[in-house]
Structure formats: C-alpha cells, structure tokens
Design a protein around this motif. Structure first.
Motif, PDB file in Angstrom:
ATOM      1  N   LEU A   1     -26.397 -10.007  -5.494  1.00 39.36           N
ATOM      2  CA  LEU A   1     -27.434  -9.190  -6.131  1.00 39.36           C
ATOM      3  C   LEU A   1     -26.839  -8.116  -7.042  1.00 39.36           C
ATOM      4  N   GLY A   2     -25.506  -8.083  -7.133  1.00 46.93           N
ATOM      5  CA  GLY A   2     -24.839  -7.082  -7.959  1.00 46.93           C
ATOM      6  C   GLY A   2     -24.772  -5.711  -7.316  1.00 46.93           C
ATOM      7  N   GLN A   3     -25.004  -5.646  -6.034  1.00 50.84           N
ATOM      8  CA  GLN A   3     -25.065  -4.368  -5.307  1.00 50.84           C
ATOM      9  C   GLN A   3     -23.753  -4.097  -4.560  1.00 50.84           C
ATOM     10  N   ILE A   4     -22.655  -4.042  -5.281  1.00 52.12           N
ATOM     11  CA  ILE A   4     -21.381  -3.878  -4.584  1.00 52.12           C
ATOM     12  C   ILE A   4     -21.225  -2.486  -3.973  1.00 52.12           C
ATOM     13  N   ASP A   5     -21.977  -1.511  -4.462  1.00 50.74           N
ATOM     14  CA  ASP A   5     -21.928  -0.181  -3.851  1.00 50.74           C
ATOM     15  C   ASP A   5     -22.513  -0.183  -2.440  1.00 50.74           C
ATOM     16  N   ALA A   6     -23.318  -1.191  -2.118  1.00 50.30           N
ATOM     17  CA  ALA A   6     -23.911  -1.299  -0.783  1.00 50.30           C
ATOM     18  C   ALA A   6     -22.957  -1.952   0.222  1.00 50.30           C
ATOM     19  N   ILE A   7     -21.807  -2.394  -0.257  1.00 52.55           N
ATOM     20  CA  ILE A   7     -20.825  -3.066   0.608  1.00 52.55           C
ATOM     21  C   ILE A   7     -19.839  -2.020   1.126  1.00 52.55           C
ATOM     22  N   ASP A   8     -19.771  -1.896   2.431  1.00 51.64           N
ATOM     23  CA  ASP A   8     -18.898  -0.916   3.072  1.00 51.64           C
ATOM     24  C   ASP A   8     -17.560  -1.571   3.422  1.00 51.64           C
ATOM     25  N   SER A   9     -16.632  -1.511   2.474  1.00 50.22           N
ATOM     26  CA  SER A   9     -15.321  -2.132   2.665  1.00 50.22           C
ATOM     27  C   SER A   9     -14.580  -1.548   3.860  1.00 50.22           C
ATOM     28  N   ALA A  10     -14.753  -0.264   4.104  1.00 53.34           N
ATOM     29  CA  ALA A  10     -14.080   0.379   5.239  1.00 53.34           C
ATOM     30  C   ALA A  10     -14.601  -0.175   6.562  1.00 53.34           C
ATOM     31  N   LYS A  11     -15.907  -0.369   6.655  1.00 50.61           N
ATOM     32  CA  LYS A  11     -16.503  -0.927   7.876  1.00 50.61           C
ATOM     33  C   LYS A  11     -16.052  -2.377   8.059  1.00 50.61           C
ATOM     34  N   ILE A  12     -16.022  -3.119   6.983  1.00 51.27           N
ATOM     35  CA  ILE A  12     -15.563  -4.506   7.045  1.00 51.27           C
ATOM     36  C   ILE A  12     -14.125  -4.551   7.565  1.00 51.27           C
ATOM     37  N   ALA A  13     -13.269  -3.685   7.039  1.00 49.04           N
ATOM     38  CA  ALA A  13     -11.869  -3.640   7.473  1.00 49.04           C
ATOM     39  C   ALA A  13     -11.757  -3.202   8.931  1.00 49.04           C
ATOM     40  N   GLU A  14     -12.577  -2.254   9.339  1.00 46.20           N
ATOM     41  CA  GLU A  14     -12.564  -1.768  10.723  1.00 46.20           C
ATOM     42  C   GLU A  14     -12.934  -2.873  11.706  1.00 46.20           C
ATOM     43  N   VAL A  15     -13.998  -3.591  11.402  1.00 43.28           N
ATOM     44  CA  VAL A  15     -14.439  -4.672  12.286  1.00 43.28           C
ATOM     45  C   VAL A  15     -13.429  -5.813  12.268  1.00 43.28           C
ATOM     46  N   TYR A  16     -12.840  -6.088  11.113  1.00 47.05           N
ATOM     47  CA  TYR A  16     -11.813  -7.121  11.049  1.00 47.05           C
ATOM     48  C   TYR A  16     -10.628  -6.766  11.940  1.00 47.05           C
ATOM     49  N   THR A  17     -10.180  -5.534  11.860  1.00 54.69           N
ATOM     50  CA  THR A  17      -9.031  -5.107  12.657  1.00 54.69           C
ATOM     51  C   THR A  17      -9.297  -5.294  14.149  1.00 54.69           C
ATOM     52  N   ALA A  18     -10.479  -4.882  14.596  1.00 58.31           N
ATOM     53  CA  ALA A  18     -10.834  -5.045  16.012  1.00 58.31           C
ATOM     54  C   ALA A  18     -10.951  -6.525  16.376  1.00 58.31           C
ATOM     55  N   SER A  19     -11.569  -7.308  15.495  1.00 53.89           N
ATOM     56  CA  SER A  19     -11.729  -8.742  15.741  1.00 53.89           C
ATOM     57  C   SER A  19     -10.385  -9.445  15.758  1.00 53.89           C
ATOM     58  N   ARG A  20      -9.527  -9.063  14.831  1.00 53.95           N
ATOM     59  CA  ARG A  20      -8.195  -9.659  14.745  1.00 53.95           C
ATOM     60  C   ARG A  20      -7.409  -9.381  16.030  1.00 53.95           C
ATOM     61  N   HIS A  21      -7.543  -8.174  16.523  1.00 48.65           N
ATOM     62  CA  HIS A  21      -6.866  -7.803  17.765  1.00 48.65           C
ATOM     63  C   HIS A  21      -7.354  -8.681  18.932  1.00 48.65           C
ATOM     64  N   CYS A  22      -8.661  -8.853  19.045  1.00 50.61           N
ATOM     65  CA  CYS A  22      -9.218  -9.719  20.095  1.00 50.61           C
ATOM     66  C   CYS A  22      -8.711 -11.151  19.945  1.00 50.61           C
TER      67      CYS A  22
END
Length: 111
Positions: A78-99
């Motif tokens: 939709l062209g709404q890249i400002d609505a994408i929280d890259s920090a949250k994505i990275a945070e959840v990835y880090t926790a998921s990767r650890h699991c």
C-alpha cells in the motif's frame, strides 16, 4: 513463538542433515535481510524483503515473526512503509531465532 510441529514435519520430510542445512541457510539469509531492513526506503524493495522473510520464517515455523512480516508486506504493497516497525520486526526475529537455535541444538541429541 515457534511452531515445533512445523519444524518436525520439515525435518521428517527432508531428513535431519538436510533440515539442519536448510535451517542454517535460512537463518543466515534472514540475518542479512534484517540487517538491511531499516535502511530500505522504497516500498517495493521493502515488500520484497518482507516477502522473503515471511517465506523463510514460515518454513522455519517462526509464527509470530511471520505474522509481522505478513503485516509489513501488506503495508509495503500500500506504500505505507512508515507503518512498518523495523525495530519490532528485528526484536521478534531475535527472540524467535533464539528459540529456534535452542530447538536446533537439542534435536541432534538423543541422550
């Protein structure tokens, strides 16, 4: 955070050694993509990156992370890249990767 059933299904389908190789490759490629994610300012490029991350995460059973990627991919379309929280994505990835790495380190042990 991770879907163990999906992981076991994939491992049973392709075998332990191939499963470990695939998991290691996906994690390496996902690490690289996530490192670049905050610098992406172009909606199509952001969508492509999130699409890749979504596919890899679904293959590895990273359910919570894949949901964030699906949402982000939708915003990018939709062209709404400002609505994408890259920090949250990275945070959840880090926790998921650890699991996931904890899971992977235990599946080869039959003790």
């Amino acid at each position: 955070m991770i879907n163990i059933s999906s992981l076991k299904t994939l491992e049973n389908e392709i075998g332990y050694e191939d499963f470990m190789e695939v998991a290691t490759l996906f994690l390496s490629e996902m690490d690289e993509a996530l490192e670049k994610l905050p610098q992406i300012k172009d909606a199509p490029a952001m969508g492509d990156t999130l699409h890749f991350l979504k596919g890899a995460s679904l293959n590895l059973g990273l359910t919570e992370f894949s949901e964030l990627c699906i949402s982000g991919e939708h915003h990018a379309k939709l062209g709404q890249i400002d609505a994408i929280d890259s920090a949250k994505i990275a945070e959840v990835y880090t926790a998921s990767r650890h699991c996931l790495t904890d899971y992977l380190s235990g599946i080869g042990n039959t003790d």
